[in-house]
Design an enzyme around this catalytic site. Sequence first.
Site, PDB file in Angstrom:
ATOM      1  N   SER A  14       1.610  14.770  -2.101  1.00 60.06           N
ATOM      2  CA  SER A  14       0.614  14.044  -2.886  1.00 60.06           C
ATOM      3  C   SER A  14      -0.515  14.989  -3.299  1.00 60.06           C
ATOM      4  CB  SER A  14       0.037  12.874  -2.072  1.00 60.06           C
ATOM      5  OG  SER A  14      -0.852  13.355  -1.081  1.00 60.06           O
ATOM      6  N   LYS A  82      -5.850  10.398  10.556  1.00 59.31           N
ATOM      7  CA  LYS A  82      -5.652   8.954  10.766  1.00 59.31           C
ATOM      8  C   LYS A  82      -4.176   8.551  10.618  1.00 59.31           C
ATOM      9  CE  LYS A  82      -6.768   7.306   6.076  1.00 59.31           C
ATOM     10  NZ  LYS A  82      -7.650   6.439   5.282  1.00 59.31           N
ATOM     11  N   ASP A  83      -3.340   9.446  10.058  1.00 57.85           N
ATOM     12  CA  ASP A  83      -1.908   9.156   9.942  1.00 57.85           C
ATOM     13  C   ASP A  83      -1.130   9.474  11.221  1.00 57.85           C
ATOM     14  OD1 ASP A  83      -2.259   8.399   7.290  1.00 57.85           O
ATOM     15  OD2 ASP A  83      -1.718  10.374   6.488  1.00 57.85           O
ATOM     16  N   ARG A 130      -7.291  -3.438   8.265  1.00 57.69           N
ATOM     17  CA  ARG A 130      -8.610  -3.143   8.845  1.00 57.69           C
ATOM     18  C   ARG A 130      -9.710  -3.374   7.817  1.00 57.69           C
ATOM     19  NH1 ARG A 130     -11.719   0.917   7.695  1.00 57.69           N
ATOM     20  NH2 ARG A 130     -10.049   2.016   6.607  1.00 57.69           N
ATOM     21  N   ARG A 131      -9.492  -2.860   6.610  1.00 56.89           N
ATOM     22  CA  ARG A 131     -10.495  -3.047   5.557  1.00 56.89           C
ATOM     23  C   ARG A 131     -10.595  -4.521   5.173  1.00 56.89           C
ATOM     24  NH1 ARG A 131      -8.318   2.270   2.405  1.00 56.89           N
ATOM     25  NH2 ARG A 131      -9.755   3.785   3.324  1.00 56.89           N
ATOM     26  N   ARG A 152      -0.598  -0.503  -2.739  1.00 52.76           N
ATOM     27  CA  ARG A 152      -0.218   0.800  -2.218  1.00 52.76           C
ATOM     28  C   ARG A 152      -0.307   1.800  -3.351  1.00 52.76           C
ATOM     29  NH1 ARG A 152       4.624   2.509   1.128  1.00 52.76           N
ATOM     30  NH2 ARG A 152       3.328   4.356   0.954  1.00 52.76           N
ATOM     31  N   GLY A 153       0.012   3.055  -3.057  1.00 53.61           N
ATOM     32  CA  GLY A 153       0.040   4.062  -4.108  1.00 53.61           C
ATOM     33  C   GLY A 153      -1.029   5.121  -3.900  1.00 53.61           C
ATOM     34  N   ASN A 154      -0.940   6.165  -4.718  1.00 57.76           N
ATOM     35  CA  ASN A 154      -1.888   7.266  -4.590  1.00 57.76           C
ATOM     36  C   ASN A 154      -3.233   6.894  -5.241  1.00 57.76           C
ATOM     37  OD1 ASN A 154      -1.587   7.595  -7.377  1.00 57.76           O
ATOM     38  ND2 ASN A 154      -0.020   9.154  -7.147  1.00 57.76           N
ATOM     39  N   VAL A 155      -4.165   7.805  -5.192  1.00 59.56           N
ATOM     40  CA  VAL A 155      -5.514   7.532  -5.711  1.00 59.56           C
ATOM     41  C   VAL A 155      -5.473   7.129  -7.183  1.00 59.56           C
ATOM     42  CG1 VAL A 155      -7.737   8.608  -6.257  1.00 59.56           C
ATOM     43  CG2 VAL A 155      -6.691   9.002  -4.029  1.00 59.56           C
ATOM     44  N   THR A 157      -3.059   5.749  -8.909  1.00 57.83           N
ATOM     45  CA  THR A 157      -2.482   4.406  -9.044  1.00 57.83           C
ATOM     46  C   THR A 157      -3.514   3.347  -8.689  1.00 57.83           C
ATOM     47  OG1 THR A 157      -0.320   5.287  -8.433  1.00 57.83           O
ATOM     48  CG2 THR A 157      -0.593   2.906  -8.285  1.00 57.83           C
ATOM     49  N   ARG A 158      -4.206   3.567  -7.581  1.00 54.66           N
ATOM     50  CA  ARG A 158      -5.149   2.552  -7.102  1.00 54.66           C
ATOM     51  C   ARG A 158      -6.346   2.381  -8.046  1.00 54.66           C
ATOM     52  NH1 ARG A 158      -4.917   2.447  -0.570  1.00 54.66           N
ATOM     53  NH2 ARG A 158      -2.737   3.040  -0.368  1.00 54.66           N
ATOM     54  N   CYS A 245      -1.184   2.041  13.335  1.00 51.64           N
ATOM     55  CA  CYS A 245      -2.076   2.121  12.178  1.00 51.64           C
ATOM     56  C   CYS A 245      -2.127   0.815  11.410  1.00 51.64           C
ATOM     57  CB  CYS A 245      -1.615   3.218  11.218  1.00 51.64           C
ATOM     58  SG  CYS A 245      -1.776   4.850  11.883  1.00 51.64           S
TER      59      CYS A 245
END
Length: 320
Positions: A14, A82-83, A130-131, A152-155, A157-158, A245
């Site tokens: 990514s 965090k992963d 969590r968010r 979902r998706g990368n930055v 996409t979001r 997670c």
Amino acid sequence: MTTERALRLGTRRSKLAMAQSGQVAEAVRQLTGRQVELVEITTYGDTSRENLAQIGGTGVFVTALRDALLAGEVDFAVHSLKDLPTAQPHDLVLAAIPRREDPRDVLVARDGLRFEELPAGARVGTGSPRRMAQLNAYARSHGLEIECVAIRGNVDTRIGYVRSGELDAVVLAAAGLNRIGRGDEVTDHLSVDTVLPAPGQGALAIECTAANTDLAAALAELDDPHTRAAVTAERSLLAALEAGCSAPVGALADLLADGQVVHEMRLRGVVGTTDGTTLVQLSTTGPVPTSHGDAVALGRELASEMLAKGAAGLMGERAL
């Protein structure tokens, strides 16, 4: 180190992972005087389109990188901390946890809106239970109406969902946007008093095999002891709550200072139902941990208090 061949750094493909790994590669180059080449590895989490909560969350971005390390295909790997699953494999070592980036979550909203300015019924995208739990709780306590939409998706996409008008806002990690040079798109930094980040958010983990002691010793120069103590306490809390997670757990350890002298560490934790109706949120403060064991103990102590306050009953909650 005898051989001067290039060091091979395993990374996800990514844009964010490549940016993070590129920054670490440059630091290692300067440190060792050796060339570092990026080896791109596709992980299950990159190819699966399923919701992270359904595919297990923990480890889906990590396993392929670790397999490559153990197979000798790469010399070291860079992960978003965090992963990482909370249990560390005995044959791999976290050689360095560099100084942490901004751990906060941020809002990227249409028309430059802050969270409090979102219209009634605003659609807010996030893939994180969590968010969702904390945003819903905050909205309810402030008389705001929002609808959390699982994405979902990368930055790209979001943020694209906001630009296209499909969503009013998305919530992302500040660190990721900063690392790819897109921090200027943030419309609101969410205070950690409102939304506690994921354990380890904003921190990177540099991992190599335990057997490669020379490389581990070299990489250790990049370690930031305060960051390591903080994220160790956060991940200990997560492990003690027996949460992957995908569970709605937030945690943040920060250092409390008098002027320039750091004297205590405060650890805050939250677990809640994704609709935000029930949150268990507690904090504890103690001396700055001087050993791995001290940091782990701080996390376990807060987890046991949270469990006593009813956190266990919330752990089964999963976002669909």
